[in-house]
Design a protein around this motif. Structure first.
Motif, PDB file in Angstrom:
ATOM      1  N   UNK A  94       0.850  -1.186   0.000  1.00  0.00           N
ATOM      2  CA  UNK A  94       0.000   0.000   0.000  1.00  0.00           C
ATOM      3  C   UNK A  94       0.881   1.230   0.000  1.00  0.00           C
ATOM      4  N   UNK A  95       0.841   1.965  -1.086  1.00  0.00           N
ATOM      5  CA  UNK A  95       1.486   3.278  -1.118  1.00  0.00           C
ATOM      6  C   UNK A  95       2.990   3.260  -1.137  1.00  0.00           C
ATOM      7  N   UNK A  96       3.605   2.132  -1.581  1.00  0.00           N
ATOM      8  CA  UNK A  96       5.056   2.070  -1.504  1.00  0.00           C
ATOM      9  C   UNK A  96       5.780   2.115  -2.819  1.00  0.00           C
ATOM     10  N   UNK A  97       5.078   2.268  -3.941  1.00  0.00           N
ATOM     11  CA  UNK A  97       5.709   2.211  -5.241  1.00  0.00           C
ATOM     12  C   UNK A  97       6.406   3.507  -5.611  1.00  0.00           C
ATOM     13  N   UNK A  98       7.318   3.399  -6.599  1.00  0.00           N
ATOM     14  CA  UNK A  98       8.103   4.565  -7.015  1.00  0.00           C
ATOM     15  C   UNK A  98       7.233   5.670  -7.596  1.00  0.00           C
TER      16      UNK A  98
END
Length: 377
Positions: free
Chosen positions: A217-221
């Motif tokens: 959750x919400x950790x992508x580049x």
């Protein structure tokens, strides 16, 4: 046992860890890398490498999904992306890669305003199927009720329901929500669903009958969810929590195994390796594959959050192109920062710590090492 930390007199919170905060510890035994197996099987589908191409327009096109399949992995096509909105999306992909940072969000909103077309969903799935590889397509929970019959009738092998966060119990006062348990029960194909980032949320998703749960959750580049909404789930803790939920669900269900698939924040081989160490069975790769020469984003990367009509929670980022897809996956590497030869790095890490397959590697010893990221800069 989890330990809560007092943030202030009126609030306590559990300490959680990102993948940068942990390190893998070698054991007393080492192996030859040639003896290590990276095989992964979900339901009736077997893969030579446990890598899924993320359903994002900058990562997976029908052509790259076919290429991933022929290389032993699985490409997941976004069935509400440009490939199902336009007969020929290439001019729009080219345009997105040329936009300035200031123009990108507004223009992408205009491009993605074109409706998704059922006949194009069928055509893209047929294109991948005709190549003789496993077919996987993804819809958001909001679009699943509208297009699932089209997807199944077209002959998809694995159905992915993917969102920033997906729950088994969505409550709405304005529309009838998707009943995941009933939907999966009535479907004839395995379903992978997520994201989830907590023990409880993932356990509920497993109880719907899903074959796999996406963790993240919400950790992508390309995501700015943490900055926009204040929501973020550090991946090391999230994967370990969902791994524990899977273990408990196996006891509860009499042995039914649900695959844990890490999704987000896995841009380099070290991140990928640590995701398996924390309990993942496979990884869904976005920026790591968007660097391939064949990637449709042409060195740029974005997700559906970047063109949200009301509240964008992502951005188009320039990550560059480093190697053709086959070299990116299997080498030889030509940089020392973990961008190329992702499978080779995973194989060597497993060999160095003495493990022959991915299930064994989930038992590898790890330590909390919060100074690691600063030391490597």
């Amino acid at each position: 046992m989890s330990i809560e930390i007092e943030i202030g007199r009126g609030k306590r919170g559990r300490r959680s860890y990102s993948l940068d905060d942990i390190a893998i510890v070698p054991s007393r035994r080492t192996r030859d890398p040639e003896d290590v197996s990276l095989d992964w099987q979900i339901d009736a589908f077997r893969f030579d490498v446990p890598f899924l191409g993320a359903p994002m327009d900058s990562v997976t096109s029908p052509a790259t999904a076919i290429a991933m399949g022929k290389l032993g992995g699985l490409g997941v096509l976004d069935l509400e992306g440009l490939w199902t909105r336009y007969e020929d999306p290439q001019p729009y992909l080219d345009e997105i890669s040329r936009l300035s940072t200031e123009q990108a969000t507004a223009r992408m909103r205009q491009i993605y305003a074109e409706p998704v077309k059922a006949e194009l969903i069928t055509a893209r799935i047929n294109e991948i199927r005709d190549a003789g590889v496993t077919v996987a397509g993804a819809l958001s929970p909001q679009r699943t009720q509208e297009f699932w019959r089209t997807v199944v009738d077209a002959g998809v092998d694995l159905f992915v329901i993917r969102g920033t966060t997906v729950s088994a119990e969505h409550v709405s006062s304005t529309r009838e929500p998707l009943n995941l348990k009933q939907f999966i029960y009535e479907l004839d194909v395995p379903v992978i669903v997520g994201g989830a980032s907590t023990y409880t949320a993932s356990l509920h998703l497993m109880r719907t009958g899903a074959a796999g749960v996406l963790v993240g959750f919400g950790g992508g580049a390309a995501m700015t969810t943490r900055r926009t909404l204040g929501i973020h789930a550090p991946m090391a803790t999230a994967i370990a929590d969902v791994h524990a939920a899977r273990r408990d669900y196996m006891d509860e269900s009499g042995g039914r195994y649900v695959h844990v698939i890490a999704d987000g924040g896995l841009g380099l081989s070290g991140d990928i390796i640590k995701a398996f160490a924390m309990g993942a069975d496979a990884v869904m790769l976005a920026s790591a594959l968007a660097r391939a020469a064949e990637a449709p984003g042409r060195g740029f990367h974005w997700g559906p959050e970047a063109h949200h009509t009301e509240l964008p929670r992502g951005r188009r980022v320039d990550i560059g192109t480093v190697a053709p897809l086959e070299q990116l996956l299997f080498g030889p590497g030509h940089t020392a920062i973990g961008e190329v030869n992702l499978a080779g790095a995973l194989r060597r890490a497993m060999a160095t710590t003495g493990y022959l397959d991915l299930k064994e590697f989930q038992r590898v010893e790890v330590v909390v090492s919060p100074y690691q990221a600063q030391m490597e800069i």
